[in-house]
Design a protein around this motif. Structure first.
Motif, PDB file in Angstrom:
ATOM      1  N   GLY A 686      74.541  65.000  58.821  1.00  0.00           N
ATOM      2  CA  GLY A 686      73.735  65.971  58.091  1.00  0.00           C
ATOM      3  C   GLY A 686      72.719  65.306  57.187  1.00  0.00           C
ATOM      4  N   ILE A 687      73.118  64.267  56.495  1.00  0.00           N
ATOM      5  CA  ILE A 687      72.182  63.538  55.631  1.00  0.00           C
ATOM      6  C   ILE A 687      71.103  62.871  56.474  1.00  0.00           C
ATOM      7  CG2 ILE A 687      71.987  61.523  54.121  1.00  0.00           C
ATOM      8  CD1 ILE A 687      74.564  62.305  52.813  1.00  0.00           C
ATOM      9  N   LEU A 688      71.506  62.290  57.608  1.00  0.00           N
ATOM     10  CA  LEU A 688      70.518  61.656  58.491  1.00  0.00           C
ATOM     11  C   LEU A 688      69.478  62.673  58.954  1.00  0.00           C
ATOM     12  CD1 LEU A 688      69.605  59.158  60.127  1.00  0.00           C
ATOM     13  CD2 LEU A 688      71.118  59.942  61.953  1.00  0.00           C
ATOM     14  N   GLU A 689      69.915  63.841  59.362  1.00  0.00           N
ATOM     15  CA  GLU A 689      68.978  64.867  59.832  1.00  0.00           C
ATOM     16  C   GLU A 689      68.062  65.333  58.709  1.00  0.00           C
ATOM     17  OE1 GLU A 689      71.413  67.888  61.513  1.00  0.00           O
ATOM     18  OE2 GLU A 689      71.813  66.789  63.378  1.00  0.00           O
ATOM     19  N   ALA A 690      68.605  65.480  57.483  1.00  0.00           N
ATOM     20  CA  ALA A 690      67.776  65.900  56.360  1.00  0.00           C
ATOM     21  C   ALA A 690      66.715  64.854  56.033  1.00  0.00           C
ATOM     22  CB  ALA A 690      68.648  66.163  55.127  1.00  0.00           C
ATOM     23  N   GLY A 691      67.067  63.577  56.190  1.00  0.00           N
ATOM     24  CA  GLY A 691      66.086  62.522  55.947  1.00  0.00           C
ATOM     25  C   GLY A 691      65.060  62.423  57.055  1.00  0.00           C
ATOM     26  N   ILE A 692      65.500  62.565  58.301  1.00  0.00           N
ATOM     27  CA  ILE A 692      64.581  62.496  59.439  1.00  0.00           C
ATOM     28  C   ILE A 692      63.572  63.637  59.401  1.00  0.00           C
ATOM     29  CG2 ILE A 692      64.471  62.693  61.952  1.00  0.00           C
ATOM     30  CD1 ILE A 692      65.327  59.952  60.839  1.00  0.00           C
ATOM     31  N   TYR A 693      64.009  64.789  58.911  1.00  0.00           N
ATOM     32  CA  TYR A 693      63.084  65.926  58.771  1.00  0.00           C
ATOM     33  C   TYR A 693      61.870  65.536  57.931  1.00  0.00           C
ATOM     34  CZ  TYR A 693      61.379  69.660  55.676  1.00  0.00           C
ATOM     35  OH  TYR A 693      60.594  70.465  54.892  1.00  0.00           O
ATOM     36  N   LEU A 694      62.075  64.724  56.899  1.00  0.00           N
ATOM     37  CA  LEU A 694      60.957  64.321  56.044  1.00  0.00           C
ATOM     38  C   LEU A 694      59.969  63.454  56.818  1.00  0.00           C
ATOM     39  CD1 LEU A 694      63.054  63.570  52.848  1.00  0.00           C
ATOM     40  CD2 LEU A 694      61.455  65.467  53.161  1.00  0.00           C
ATOM     41  N   PHE A 695      60.480  62.603  57.713  1.00  0.00           N
ATOM     42  CA  PHE A 695      59.575  61.816  58.556  1.00  0.00           C
ATOM     43  C   PHE A 695      58.837  62.722  59.545  1.00  0.00           C
ATOM     44  CE2 PHE A 695      62.340  58.395  57.115  1.00  0.00           C
ATOM     45  CZ  PHE A 695      61.458  57.337  56.952  1.00  0.00           C
ATOM     46  N   GLN A 696      59.551  63.704  60.088  1.00  0.00           N
ATOM     47  CA  GLN A 696      58.919  64.613  61.055  1.00  0.00           C
ATOM     48  C   GLN A 696      57.772  65.402  60.432  1.00  0.00           C
ATOM     49  OE1 GLN A 696      62.572  66.690  62.178  1.00  0.00           O
ATOM     50  NE2 GLN A 696      62.354  65.940  64.283  1.00  0.00           N
ATOM     51  N   SER A 697      57.960  65.839  59.208  1.00  0.00           N
ATOM     52  CA  SER A 697      56.949  66.696  58.579  1.00  0.00           C
ATOM     53  C   SER A 697      55.882  65.905  57.836  1.00  0.00           C
ATOM     54  CB  SER A 697      57.625  67.673  57.606  1.00  0.00           C
ATOM     55  OG  SER A 697      58.412  66.985  56.647  1.00  0.00           O
ATOM     56  N   ASN A 698      55.975  64.567  57.850  1.00  0.00           N
ATOM     57  CA  ASN A 698      54.962  63.720  57.212  1.00  0.00           C
ATOM     58  C   ASN A 698      54.583  62.576  58.141  1.00  0.00           C
ATOM     59  OD1 ASN A 698      54.808  64.657  54.163  1.00  0.00           O
ATOM     60  ND2 ASN A 698      56.981  64.653  54.720  1.00  0.00           N
ATOM     61  N   PRO A 699      54.001  62.877  59.299  1.00  0.00           N
ATOM     62  CA  PRO A 699      53.708  61.808  60.265  1.00  0.00           C
ATOM     63  C   PRO A 699      52.593  60.885  59.771  1.00  0.00           C
ATOM     64  CG  PRO A 699      52.773  63.906  60.990  1.00  0.00           C
ATOM     65  CD  PRO A 699      53.578  64.207  59.771  1.00  0.00           C
TER      66      PRO A 699
END
Length: 908
Positions: A686-699
């Motif tokens: 869950g933490i990994l997905e929450a962090g990856i979301y930030l990379f996805q939304s800030n390419p």
């Protein structure tokens, strides 16, 4: 009124409390064109200068400039030889004149030498230096002949590297950094920890010639320092180091820096080195900047784009580049809006409310907003959030205005070059150092004139979600108290303090208000419709807000959701009159209402909120924590970033998830490395997905290597998740023109090679000069406040709370036993002390600019430990005698008295 022709940066340096800055300003003065204004500035400073070295340089500079203005200055670089001297031997003529001259005469001789004579006479310089005892002349000799210093006498300079005279140390270090940086290897560890910022900057410059990677780490620390003079010294280095190495540091600096003078200096470096990637990063900073700062960043953005056109860096491809940039800006604005919505949903545990629902539905008619929400369905966000997004997308579009007026998305602005904006009028100087405390925010963002060009139209205003109001009473800016109070724009220019009410730039946003005649009567609206209308109020609706909010908020029947929406609107519009209501609401258990109250108090009464902000930064209620971090970011961006980093190190999963929810308030480049280190080897899906979301939304291009590092640390499905994110980001960058197709084709090989280099470097021995980040921990008061809030939330019943407090008191009596002021007089004792104001005379015995710590020693030898920047008072250099007004509150284990500083005044 006539404006000064003198460089304002030079004037600030001349009056700086840091001696090395004044020395540098005086050296520059002797090379500046003589003028009556320059002479007057030096004479005025001579009346207040109390340092002997600076006084001598001042006397010489004043005499030299006065002679030039009167036409009595000696002609030519060398005086005419005596009758018995060799007329054709410049070296002999110089020696003869040197022996006959006094201190001021010798300084004049050195100052008049041109480049040819400096080279011709350089062989004499080491012997003259060895025979000279006066430090001012020693420094002048080194500076004059450093570029032509004899190679076989370099060691003579090294012997002066740790002289008592700061001027000599600076001159020797500058010369060695240029001539023989390898000779400094053993001295770098000490030099890089020097308390003087210019000495550290010169050491970094020398290190860059030997180890650029380590030099950049030290430079980054200098640019991130809480001390403004450290940052100014770092910017001077950026002018002399390779631009590709300093470019990312400069862009990070612009995202965090609050002071317009330093913003302008950093912007000038970017403008003079036009790079197609720079405008993309600059817009990221613009959209998250407070309302006061955004116009300064927009001006730099426009100037960089204009220079790209003028310099022909892109050749004939500039129109297409500009079109891609405009499209990217609009897309980023839409994504930013979606991020804000998801952030609010996250804080509300996936539950929408009437206010947010009305805002989103009013904007879904815009294709860019709808596309961004559709894209968000592929991001790593919680299933509950995706379900809300689906409901929004499947529902019929709500009208953008209460009247139901149809909304047509505006057409794209015309494409064309963006000429640079004319410089803004210089800000009025403050009483201290002549520098302003912050950017002016007196004019609300609005449509630029048509001839500003396409970028001006595309960047008409940053999203209000990233703006913070500058309201009456907002004169507290802890980042640098010595600069004085910031300007006070009118409430009409205010926008929400980190408003969770998302908006987008006018280039994509539909109108949110309509003529009063078209709007249905307020009295006919249901509660839900009123809340939705309140959520859409903007500046054009100010009069309606003034008329409606008072009765609505004071109505006992208004539920917490309505009061929260009303307080957010009042904060967004800068409406006074609700302070008492906000103070009462701050104590409510409803997180939506208490966080809205905190936002309002942060906008309208920051003096009350700021001293207790640590309580809310450690609150269990995530919405309070989120609002507090936004307020702190407005006042002190660097401290807010440090606070976020500490939050991410929280021990519990809940704390870490809350920290990730706060990440969207920062320019992503500022937190990318922290986030990368946090996610490397992350076992919690869950933490990994929450962090990856930030990379996805800030390419961004640099994301690719960060994601690659995370991917290499994981295995199985988690590694595949990160790899897919990296490839999606790479595809977007190619489509946006930020990455070439050829570059994408070899990206895997480049990432692997870079990773291998970093691994080899990490496995090898660390040099003694390697940068080591200082240890940080929350201040004691914040840790105690966090403990109190945790107990309050856990033990809600009075009986349990009393029991917990009794246990705490019983268990900690030995540590917290109070000692009155008389016990301080007999000698410090570990524990708390009564908080009674003391006035005393003392000397600054330590000044750590990295941590902000200051130690005073009074006449009885007692030591007081302060953090002046946190208290809003100036931090004086080591050795300064001050009159201090302190409030002690604790004696530390090292027998120092921890105190808050009310006032620190330099004694003459």
């Amino acid at each position: 009124m006539t404006s000064s022709s003198l460089d304002p940066t030079w004037l600030v340096d001349l009056q700086a409390p840091v001696k090395s800055f004044r020395l540098f300003a005086l050296e520059r003065a002797m090379a500046m064109p003589p003028s009556a204004e320059l002479l007057a500035a030096l004479e005025a400073h001579h009346a207040v200068e109390d340092d002997e070295e600076c006084q001598l340089l001042l006397i010489h500079a004043i005499a030299s400039i006065r002679q030039q203005l009167e036409g009595t200055a000696p002609a030519g670089p060398l005086p005419a030889p005596a009758a018995a001297g060799p007329a054709d031997d410049p070296a002999a003529a110089f020696r003869q004149a040197w022996q006959a001259a006094d201190l001021q005469g010798r300084l004049g001789l050195l100052n008049r030498l041109d480049a040819r004579h400096r080279r011709m006479l350089a062989a004499q310089a080491p012997d003259l230096l060895a025979a000279e005892a006066h430090p001012v002349l020693q420094a002048a000799l080194i500076r004059t002949f450093s570029r032509a210093w004899p190679a076989d006498r370099i060691a003579d300079l090294g012997r002066h590297l740790f002289e008592p005279s700061l001027a000599v140390r600076l001159a020797a270090l500058e010369a060695l950094s240029h001539l023989a940086p390898q000779s400094l290897v053993r001295d770098f560890p000490k030099l890089l920890r020097s308390p003087d910022p210019r000495l550290r900057a010169l050491a970094i410059r020398g290190l860059a010639a030997l180890d650029l990677d380590e030099a950049m780490l030290h430079l980054q620390a200098l640019l991130n320092s809480p001390d403004r003079h450290d940052r100014a010294a770092g910017l001077q280095n950026c002018l002399l180091l390779p631009f590709p190495a300093v470019q990312p540091l400069l862009l990070d600096f612009l995202a965090a820096e609050p002071h317009p003078t330093l913003l302008r200096q950093a912007g000038d470096i970017l403008v003079s080195n036009p790079d197609p990637q720079t405008p993309y990063r600059l817009w990221e900073a613009v959209e998250r900047a407070p309302r006061e700062k955004a116009p300064h960043l927009k001006q730099i953005l426009e100037e960089v784009v204009a220079m790209l056109d003028k310099s022909r860096v892109l050749g004939d491809d500039f129109p297409r580049y500009l079109e891609r940039l405009q499209s990217w800006i609009r897309q980023r604005a839409a994504v930013r809006f979606v991020q804000e919505c998801l952030n609010r949903l996250t804080l509300q545990e996936g539950q929408s409310d009437d206010e947010l629902d009305g805002i989103v539905r009013a904007r879904l008619a815009q294709p860019a907003i709808r596309a961004a929400f559709t894209e968000a369905l592929s991001w790593q966000v919680a299933p509950a959030l995706k379900q809300v997004i689906r409901v929004w997308l499947e529902a019929e579009h709500a009208p953008a205005s209460p009247a139901g007026a149809a909304v047509e998305p505006p057409s794209a602005p015309p494409v064309g070059p963006a000429p640079p904006m004319s410089p803004a009028p210089p800000p009025a100087p403050t009483a201290t150092h002549g520098e302003d405390a912050g950017p002016s925010g007196s004019r609300p963002p609005g449509p630029e004139p048509a001839d500003r060009g396409a970028i001006a139209q595309a960047t008409t205003a940053p999203p209000a979600t990233s703006a913070s109001p500058a309201t009456p009473g907002d004169d507290r800016r802890p980042a640098d108290p010595a600069l004085g109070a910031p300007p006070r724009p009118s409430p009409a220019t205010a926008a929400t303090v980190g408003a969770p009410t998302p908006t987008v730039p006018p280039s994509t946003a539909p109108p949110t208000s309509v003529p009063a005649a078209a709007a249905p009567p307020w009295e006919s609206l249901s509660l839900t419709e009123r809340i939705r209308r309140i959520g859409l109020w903007q500046e054009a609706d100010r009069q309606e807000a003034l008329a409606r909010l008072g009765p609505f908020l004071n109505d006992a029947a208004t539920p917490p959701e309505g009061r929260a929406a009303g307080l957010r609107a009042a904060a967004r519009l800068g409406l006074p009159g609700f302070l008492d209501l906000a103070r009462r609401s701050l104590k409510q258990s409803d997180g939506n209402l208490s966080s809205a109250a905190l936002e309002y108090l942060g906008a309208l009464d920051p003096d009350q909120v700021f001293p207790t902000l640590g309580l809310y930064l450690h609150a269990r209620e995530p919405r309070l924590k989120n609002a507090a971090l936004r307020i702190l970011k407005r006042f002190d961006p660097r401290q807010a970033l440090s606070t976020f980093q500490l939050m991410l190190k929280g021990r519990s999963r809940e704390e870490q998830m809350q920290a990730l929810a706060c990440a969207i308030h920062f320019d992503f480049a500022l937190i990318r490395e922290t986030l990368t280190q946090f996610l490397i080897g992350q076992a919690d899906q869950g933490i990994l997905e929450a962090g990856i979301y930030l990379f996805q939304s800030n390419p961004e291009p640099e994301n690719l290597y960060s994601l690659y590092r995370i991917e290499r640390s994981l295995s199985g499905e988690r590694a595949a998740l990160v790899r897919n994110t990296r490839l999606q980001c790479q595809t977007f960058l190619v489509q946006s023109g930020l990455l070439s197709a050829a570059g994408a084709a070899v990206m895997d090989q480049e990432l692997e090679a870079r990773w291998s280099r970093d691994q080899a470097r990490a496995a090898g021995p660390r040099p003694a000069y390697a940068y080591v980040a200082p240890e940080t921990s929350p201040p004691l008061a914040e840790r105690l406040a966090a403990t109190w809030l945790a107990l309050r939330d856990r033990y809600l019943t009075p009986a349990r709370l009393v029991t917990a407090l009794v246990l705490i008191v019983a268990g900690g009596t030995w540590l917290l036993w109070p000692a009155g002021p008389e016990s301080i007089g007999r000698g410090p004792r570990l524990g708390a002390v009564s908080s009674e104001e003391l006035t005393l005379a003392a000397v600054v015995s330590e000044n750590d600019s990295t941590s902000g710590r200051l130690v005073l020693r009074d006449d009885q030898g007692r030591e007081y430990l302060l953090f002046p920047r946190q208290d809003g008072v100036p931090a004086w250099p080591t050795g300064t005698r001050v009159e201090a007004v302190l409030v002690p509150f604790r004696v530390t284990s090292t027998n120092r008295i921890r105190a808050h500083a009310r006032r620190l005044v330099k004694l003459e």
